[in-house]
Design an enzyme around this catalytic site. Structure first.
Site, PDB file in Angstrom:
ATOM      1  N   ASP A  54      -2.661 -10.654 -28.826  1.00  0.00           N
ATOM      2  CA  ASP A  54      -1.429 -11.399 -29.072  1.00  0.00           C
ATOM      3  C   ASP A  54      -1.572 -12.874 -29.447  1.00  0.00           C
ATOM      4  OD1 ASP A  54      -0.936  -8.956 -27.996  1.00  0.00           O
ATOM      5  OD2 ASP A  54       0.580  -9.623 -26.566  1.00  0.00           O
ATOM      6  N   GLU A 114      -6.424  -5.811 -15.721  1.00  0.00           N
ATOM      7  CA  GLU A 114      -6.200  -5.841 -17.166  1.00  0.00           C
ATOM      8  C   GLU A 114      -7.284  -6.674 -17.869  1.00  0.00           C
ATOM      9  OE1 GLU A 114      -2.419  -7.579 -17.995  1.00  0.00           O
ATOM     10  OE2 GLU A 114      -2.313  -6.813 -20.049  1.00  0.00           O
ATOM     11  N   ASN A 122      -0.242   5.683   5.939  1.00  0.00           N
ATOM     12  CA  ASN A 122      -1.475   6.074   5.262  1.00  0.00           C
ATOM     13  C   ASN A 122      -1.236   7.491   4.758  1.00  0.00           C
ATOM     14  OD1 ASN A 122      -4.018   7.076   4.676  1.00  0.00           O
ATOM     15  ND2 ASN A 122      -4.988   6.318   6.558  1.00  0.00           N
TER      16      ASN A 122
HETATM   17  C1  LIG Z   1      -6.250   6.829   6.183  1.00  0.00           C
HETATM   18  O1  LIG Z   1      -6.482   8.139   6.664  1.00  0.00           O
HETATM   19  C2  LIG Z   1      -7.774   8.664   6.433  1.00  0.00           C
HETATM   20  C3  LIG Z   1      -7.857  10.055   7.020  1.00  0.00           C
HETATM   21  O2  LIG Z   1      -6.764  10.806   6.718  1.00  0.00           O
HETATM   22  C4  LIG Z   1      -8.826   7.766   7.052  1.00  0.00           C
HETATM   23  O3  LIG Z   1     -10.106   8.248   6.736  1.00  0.00           O
HETATM   24  C5  LIG Z   1      -8.666   6.348   6.543  1.00  0.00           C
HETATM   25  O4  LIG Z   1      -9.576   5.492   7.191  1.00  0.00           O
HETATM   26  C6  LIG Z   1      -7.249   5.861   6.790  1.00  0.00           C
HETATM   27  N1  LIG Z   1      -7.100   4.527   6.189  1.00  0.00           N
HETATM   28  C7  LIG Z   1      -6.425   3.535   6.791  1.00  0.00           C
HETATM   29  C8  LIG Z   1      -6.388   2.241   6.067  1.00  0.00           C
HETATM   30  O5  LIG Z   1      -5.855   3.680   7.838  1.00  0.00           O
END
Ligand SMILES: *[C@@H]1O[C@H](CO)[C@@H](O)[C@H](O)[C@H]1NC(C)=O
Ligand SMILES: *[C@@H]1O[C@H](CO)[C@@H](O)[C@H](O)[C@H]1NC(C)=O
Ligand SMILES: *[C@@H]1O[C@H](CO)[C@@H](O)[C@H](O)[C@H]1NC(C)=O
Length: 819
Positions: free
Chosen positions: A584, A790, A117
């Site tokens: 197209d 798209e 993430n």
């Molecule tokens: C990714 O990190 C953010 C905080 O940095 C958090 O709020 C979010 O829920 C996270 N998403 C996932 C899919 O883990």
């Protein structure tokens, strides 16, 4: 007409010489130019990368960088190394949640396969000369025990002996520093510094070093020389060095002997071949991804003699906070989407940010075939085999999709600008003038796809790489330009009338052209000569054969009324496709014929002419304005006289029936028959309006719960073959139709239902339903799948084709909240 041409060409010469003399620019335009150059110098302009920076308008010795990542805890991770945006990576999500190229923003990447993430913040100092990237990563599932290996690469381009980038000796404070010199950018320093997180290390092992140089418990750096033209291949080079290194380790140690805890070290790059240091650098950091708190580091660029330097993580944090606040509050000032903490607001801000996030700066050569002749009598596909590299050229543009189409598209860009101009009027102008710069001085041609250099080229299937100066595309740039001029003319008339103006917009430094007529005139004057060339090129290259119809029109008694110079056909169609038209596979006359006339080609000439009329107005060229007005009227009259089919009640292509020797209408109800309406070319009092509106409102034909269908359900080609423009819903034409409804029925917005004639009530209901159907469907797809598309399926509304298509689909933001 002859006289006018001479007059215009004299004018071109006069204007050209005026335009180049920057010494004559007024104070305001100097500050406009200065502000433009400063605020748009740095941004992630390599929008084909998940994250890649290069400067704008710096062509000889730009600094280049990119971010790549993979999970190096096991051997299969290599195949999931990320660099260029690729739909095949199947990321759950990627893109900008908040972004403005002038100040920066926040990009989020959710990569399930790599359990990562990732959030990337981009921000700049107030002068725009320094910038910082904050990379924050955390595991999606911390129990999976993965390693987040982030690979940064930097290169100082410029094979001139002067430009260089060297790593400075370590200071023992955990940061990595580089000193750079660029002939154009000057001297600068890059600092990479960790804020939190730990590198992968197994405490049970006495060392993580598997061979000298390969140790996942600390950052690894290697430097080498890569030709400027190959910097874009940073991932390929990395993988090739790494796989040689791994092979060597396996040879030495034996595959079985390697402790799995040492995999991250094994998959760490090293200078296996003893390359001497060069201007190219890899920096690899393998973070332990089992810490739910994740890791974070900053990459900071400071010019050596800059006034405002970015010298601490606190400063980076403060700039990021300011940047995000700036974009969000500007967005809320310009678009009204309630509630502010709701999903629709999030969707709209993200979609606009992704459109802006597609803006890139491209520089390189283009492949052009100028020798292959198009034989108008044959309709087999023509292969362009005689290409030559031309240029280099530069282009500053947005892109239809960072994944599939990371380059400039002439047909798409006008639609992008209709959205961008609502957020940043001047930015839209800067982009449009970059396109107009590409108009060739001799011919007046612009290629329909601008594919500059190898980095852009490698994303294009071979058969589409080569451009040809006989091929046109819908001139949507002129549509956008025309809208911008109209708006600027109106703003200036309004402000001339108002003694006191308390409009906040006036204060905004990104709307200078809209509110400063001197500036706009200077700008228009600079653009006009090239535009005129382009206008003439389009008309000449796509002109149709009026002669073929003369006898028939005479018999019909309408020859006198027809305008022989205003009939057009798209050059380069094949039996099944008319790529130049932009739609197209939309059905066209069968079989194709040299004498065919395309209604959409004529309508687009109308748009160009209107645009030329407005620019002549801005420049105070009254005579020219009158001529354009005449030509525009001729186009409008030809649309009705030649292309309107009363029996069908729609605008149609024309061809000649060779057996009957008669003018034949080829009518396929759908976007092409709507274009004269969508482009506001039908007179406001035209009797045809009601029939067009009833076609659009008819659920048996082109109305649907997801927007107007590209082709009528009743058409024999509906949904057939590749089904690209034969039914699916496309945002661009829907947007134009809604805009046209507002233009033709201004009252549909204001009054209560039921107070007008039945026809107007149809228009009113259509406007309301169409708008909410479009918004609801694009939003629903985004909510379910995280992306814009798209086009949208004609039966289910499901997103089709390219994913993360925040080109013209982003026009949904105007629909939702334009004030
Ligand atoms: C990714 O990190 C953010 C905080 O940095 C958090 O709020 C979010 O829920 C996270 N998403 C996932 C899919 O883990
Ligand atoms: C133009 O700029 C100069 C220098 O910044 C300034 O002294 C001058 O007053 C300005 N002129 C106008 C008309 O604003
Ligand atoms: C280190 O060894 C202990 C005891 O054998 C084990 O429980 C632990 O999982 C090992 N740590 C790692 C990171 O492999």
């Amino acid at each position: 007409m002859q006289c006018l041409a001479v007059l215009l060409s004299l004018l071109v010469v006069a204007l050209c010489s005026a335009g180049h003399d920057t010494g004559q620019l007024s104070n305001s335009s100097r500050s406009f130019a200065e502000y433009t150059d400063q605020s748009l110098l740095w941004a992630p302009y390599r929008s084909n990368c998940y994250f890649g920076i290069r400067p704008r308008n710096v062509d000889q010795s730009p600094f280049m960088m990119g971010v790549m990542w993979f999970d190096n805890s096991d051997a299969s991770g290599l195949s999931r190394m990320r660099h260029f945006v690729d739909q095949g990576d199947r990321l759950t999500k990627y893109g900008w949640e908040v972004y403005d190229p002038r100040v920066g923003g926040k990009e989020v990447i959710i990569d399930e396969e790599n359990n990562l993430n990732l959030t990337l913040y981009f921000t700049k100092s107030h002068s725009g000369e320094n910038w910082a990237v904050r990379v924050h990563g955390q595991p999606i599932d911390f129990t999976r025990g993965t390693v987040a290996s982030i690979v940064l690469y930097f290169n100082q381009n410029g094979e001139d002996g002067e430009s260089k980038l060297v790593k400075l000796p370590e200071l023992g404070d955990g940061s990595t520093k580089f000193h750079g010199v660029s002939k154009e950018l000057g001297e600068y320093q890059i600092t990479v510094e960790d804020n939190k997180g730990s590198y992968f290390s197994d405490p049970n092992l006495s060392t993580m070093e598997i061979v000298p140089g390969c140790d996942s418990s600390k950052p690894t750096h290697i430097s080498l020389t890569i030709p400027d033209s190959n910097v874009w291949m940073a991932k390929d080079v990395f993988l090739s060095i790494l796989s040689d290194s791994v092979k060597k380790i396996v040879e030495e140690k034996g595959a079985e002997a390697v402790n799995p805890s040492l995999f991250p070290s094994t998959f760490t790059v090293r200078n296996l071949y003893g390359f001497p240091p060069g201007n190219f650098h890899y920096l690899q950091k393998s973070f332990d991804n089992s810490d739910p708190e994740g890791f974070e580091f900053d990459i900071v660029y400071n010019k050596l003699n800059a006034q405002e330097k970015i010298l601490s993580a606190q400063k980076v944090t403060a700039l990021i906070v300011e940047t995000l606040k700036h974009v969000e509050s500007k967005f809320d000032r310009l678009f009204e989407i309630e509630p502010k903490n709701g999903k629709h607001h999030e969707f709209a801000l993200e979609t606009l940010s992704n459109l802006l996030g597609g803006i890139g700066y491209f520089h390189g050569t283009q492949l052009v075939d100028r020798t292959t002749i198009f034989d108008d009598e044959q309709f087999e596909e023509i292969k362009l085999l005689n290409s030559r590299e031309e240029g280099p050229l530069s282009l500053f543009t947005s892109v239809p999709s960072r994944a599939a189409f990371p380059r400039g598209f002439y047909w798409d860009e006008g639609f992008h600008l209709l959205q961008i101009m609502e957020y940043d009027f001047d930015l839209a102008f800067v982009i449009i003038s970059s396109w107009f710069e590409l108009i060739e001085d001799d011919s007046g041609w612009i290629a329909r796809e601008i594919i500059l250099g190898d980095e852009a080229r490698n994303k294009v299937p071979e058969e589409f790489r080569i451009q040809n100066p006989n091929i046109a595309n819908p001139p949507t740039l002129l549509l956008a330009f025309s809208e911008m001029l109209e708006r600027a003319i109106k703003s200036q008339e309004d402000s001339a009338m108002a003694f006191e103006k308390d409009d906040v917009m006036m204060q905004d430094e990104t709307n200078q052209l809209e509110f400063n007529s001197n500036l706009l005139v200077e700008y228009a004057r600079k653009i006009y000569p090239k535009l005129l060339k382009h206008y003439n090129w389009f008309k000449d290259s796509q002109r149709g054969l009026f002669e073929e119809y003369e006898e028939m029109l005479n018999e019909e008694g309408i020859l006198e009324k027809a305008h022989e110079d205003e009939v057009y056909v798209w050059r380069g169609r094949t039996i099944s496709h008319c790529l130049p038209s932009g739609m197209d596979d939309y059905p066209r006359p069968q079989p194709p014929d040299v004498a065919e006339l395309n209604v959409d080609a004529l309508a687009w000439v109308g748009v160009m002419t209107r645009s030329m009329k407005r620019i002549a107005h801005v420049l105070g060229l009254e005579e020219d304005e009158k001529h354009y007005q005449n030509w525009e009227n001729n186009v409008i009259e030809n649309l009705d006289l030649l292309h309107w089919n009363e029996a069908q009640g729609c605008y149609c292509d024309l061809t000649i029936d060779s057996f009957e020797d008669a003018r034949t209408f080829v009518c396929h109800e759908g976007y092409i028959s709507l274009l004269p309406f969508a482009l506001k070319l039908i007179p406001r009092d035209s009797a045809h309006l009601d029939r067009i509106v009833s076609l659009m409102a008819d659920p048996e034909r082109i109305f649907s719960d997801y927007g107007l269908l590209s082709l009528s359900r009743k058409d024999e080609y509906f949904g057939t073959s590749e089904n690209y423009w034969r039914g699916p819903v496309w945002m661009n034409i829907n947007y134009l139709c809604l805009d046209a409804l507002k233009y033709y029925y201004p009252e549909v917005l204001s009054a209560k239902e039921g107070t007008f004639s039945p026809e107007k009530q149809v228009a009113q209901k259509l406007f309301k339903d169409l708008k909410s159907n479009l918004i609801n469907n694009v939003f629903k797809n985004w909510e379910e799948k995280g992306y814009c598309y798209e086009s949208y399926d004609q039966h289910t509304g499901e997103g089709k084709g390219v994913e993360h298509f925040t080109g013209w689909t982003a026009l949904v933001v105007n629909l939702m909240g334009r004030k």
